[in-house]
Scaffold this active site. Structure first.
Site, PDB file in Angstrom:
ATOM      1  CG  ASN A 115      -1.813   1.178   1.328  1.00  0.00           C
ATOM      2  OD1 ASN A 115      -1.935   1.946   0.371  1.00  0.00           O
ATOM      3  ND2 ASN A 115      -2.453   1.357   2.470  1.00  0.00           N
ATOM      4  CD1 TRP A 116       3.762   1.148  -2.804  1.00  0.00           C
ATOM      5  CD2 TRP A 116       3.712   2.288  -4.731  1.00  0.00           C
ATOM      6  NE1 TRP A 116       4.567   0.490  -3.692  1.00  0.00           N
ATOM      7  CE2 TRP A 116       4.553   1.175  -4.890  1.00  0.00           C
ATOM      8  CE3 TRP A 116       3.529   3.141  -5.822  1.00  0.00           C
ATOM      9  CZ2 TRP A 116       5.217   0.893  -6.085  1.00  0.00           C
ATOM     10  CZ3 TRP A 116       4.189   2.864  -7.017  1.00  0.00           C
ATOM     11  CH2 TRP A 116       5.031   1.751  -7.141  1.00  0.00           C
ATOM     12  CE  LYS A 117      -0.292   3.152   4.619  1.00  0.00           C
ATOM     13  NZ  LYS A 117      -0.186   3.143   6.051  1.00  0.00           N
ATOM     14  CD  GLU A 159      -5.347  -0.955   8.504  1.00  0.00           C
ATOM     15  OE1 GLU A 159      -4.728  -0.407   7.643  1.00  0.00           O
ATOM     16  OE2 GLU A 159      -6.484  -0.565   8.848  1.00  0.00           O
ATOM     17  CG  HIS A 166      -5.954   1.986   5.194  1.00  0.00           C
ATOM     18  ND1 HIS A 166      -5.471   2.914   6.077  1.00  0.00           N
ATOM     19  CD2 HIS A 166      -4.985   1.044   5.055  1.00  0.00           C
ATOM     20  CE1 HIS A 166      -4.249   2.546   6.454  1.00  0.00           C
ATOM     21  NE2 HIS A 166      -3.938   1.415   5.843  1.00  0.00           N
ATOM     22  CB  SER A 195       5.120  -1.867  11.980  1.00  0.00           C
ATOM     23  OG  SER A 195       4.600  -0.616  12.357  1.00  0.00           O
ATOM     24  N   GLY A 241       2.864  -1.119   4.336  1.00  0.00           N
ATOM     25  CA  GLY A 241       2.814   0.298   3.994  1.00  0.00           C
ATOM     26  C   GLY A 241       4.221   0.840   3.787  1.00  0.00           C
TER      27      GLY A 241
HETATM   28  P1  PGA Z   1       2.653   0.319   7.733  1.00  0.00           P
HETATM   29  O1  PGA Z   1       1.190   0.448   7.163  1.00  0.00           O
HETATM   30  O2  PGA Z   1       3.256  -0.921   7.151  1.00  0.00           O
HETATM   31  O3  PGA Z   1       3.366   1.572   7.330  1.00  0.00           O
HETATM   32  O4  PGA Z   1       2.518   0.184   9.218  1.00  0.00           O
HETATM   33  C1  PGA Z   1       0.317  -0.625   7.298  1.00  0.00           C
HETATM   34  C2  PGA Z   1      -1.094  -0.283   6.997  1.00  0.00           C
HETATM   35  O5  PGA Z   1      -1.376   0.790   6.479  1.00  0.00           O
HETATM   36  O6  PGA Z   1      -1.952  -1.129   7.295  1.00  0.00           O
END
Ligand code: PGA
Length: 253
Positions: free
Chosen positions: A8-10, A163, A94, A210, A231
């Site tokens: 998930n590149w956001k 999550e 999300h 994470s 992420g």
């Molecule tokens: P992250 O994001 O890996 O940066 O913690 C995870 C997520 O958005 O679920």
């Protein structure tokens, strides 16, 4: 079932040129994988360019969508448009959208049903801000309301993503989820689905929060997850490639 790794590149990277570089590096790095399904979810704007690369080891996902097919909904993107672009998966609900865009369970439900109706797969995120009993209540509410009018036969097209919000890299401070925490989360999701559906089929549950190349194995082996959503670490090509390879290698042995 192949393990699923979702990137998930956001709202990253900031330019198309960087996005192409990141995608090409990842595509090159994982070109020999065979037992892992990899989905990359870039920002909408980059989807058409990335889609043209047509890499067989990578599927495309979107980070959100609207629930209507077309019409006067300024700024929105429909599941049908995403399908037309060759997208296979859409992330729904999300925690960042729930928090910053005030996305309610009702909206999540409408989006989920629209995605399923269009024939796309949904990556449905559920997770609590709090731990313990209160967190459990929050998650059952999210599941119950998001799944209103969803047919049992559609569950196979939903990837449930656990999550825990306190464990997402940008919000977590010093709290990191352990494989034990995540296993409990997955069991909770399964139990709730058993309450909501009479004998639900085997469902796919992945973990997000994470994850990187150093801890991915623990989450998949120790927590018995069907995959992960990554992420921050998915923006570092080397780390993401290493994470995918760690899992692909595991399945070959
Ligand atoms: P992250 O994001 O890996 O940066 O913690 C995870 C997520 O958005 O679920």
């Amino acid at each position: 079932m192949k393990p699923l790794i979702v990137a998930n590149w956001k709202i990253n990277p900031s330019t198309l040129a960087e996005a192409k570089r990141l995608f090409n590096s990842v595509a090159k790095g994982i070109k020999n994988i065979g037992r892992t399904e990899v989905v990359i979810c870039p920002p909408f704007l980059y989807l058409p360019t990335i889609q043209q690369s047509n890499i067989s080891t990578i599927k495309l996902g979107a980070q959100d969508c609207f629930w209507e097919e077309k019409g006067a909904f300024t700024g929105e993107i429909s599941p049908a448009m995403l399908k037309d672009l060759g997208v296979d998966y859409v992330i729904i609900g999300h925690s960042e959208r729930r928090k910053y865009l005030k996305e309610t369970d009702e909206k999540v439900n409408k989006k989920l049903r629209a995605v399923l109706k269009t024939g796309l797969k949904a990556i449905l995120c559920v997770g609590s801000i709090q731990r313990g009993e209160k967190g459990g209540r929050e998650m059952s509410r999210q599941l119950e309301k998001s799944l209103v009018k969803v047919k049992k036969s559609d569950l196979k097209n939903i990837v449930f993503t656990y999550e825990p919000i306190w464990a997402i890299s940008t919000t977590r401070g010093s709290a990191v989820a352990t494989p034990e925490n995540t296993k409990d989360g997955a069991i909770f999701i399964k139990k709730t689905l058993f309450k909501l559906f009479n004998k639900p089929p085997k469902i796919k549950i992945i973990y997000g929060g994470s994850v990187d190349s150093s801890n991915i194995r623990g989450f998949i082996e120790g927590a018995e997850m069907d995959g992960v959503l990554i992420g921050a670490a998915s923006l570092k090509a080397e780390d993401f490639i290493a994470a995918v390879k760690n899992i692909d290698k595991l399945r070959k042995t």
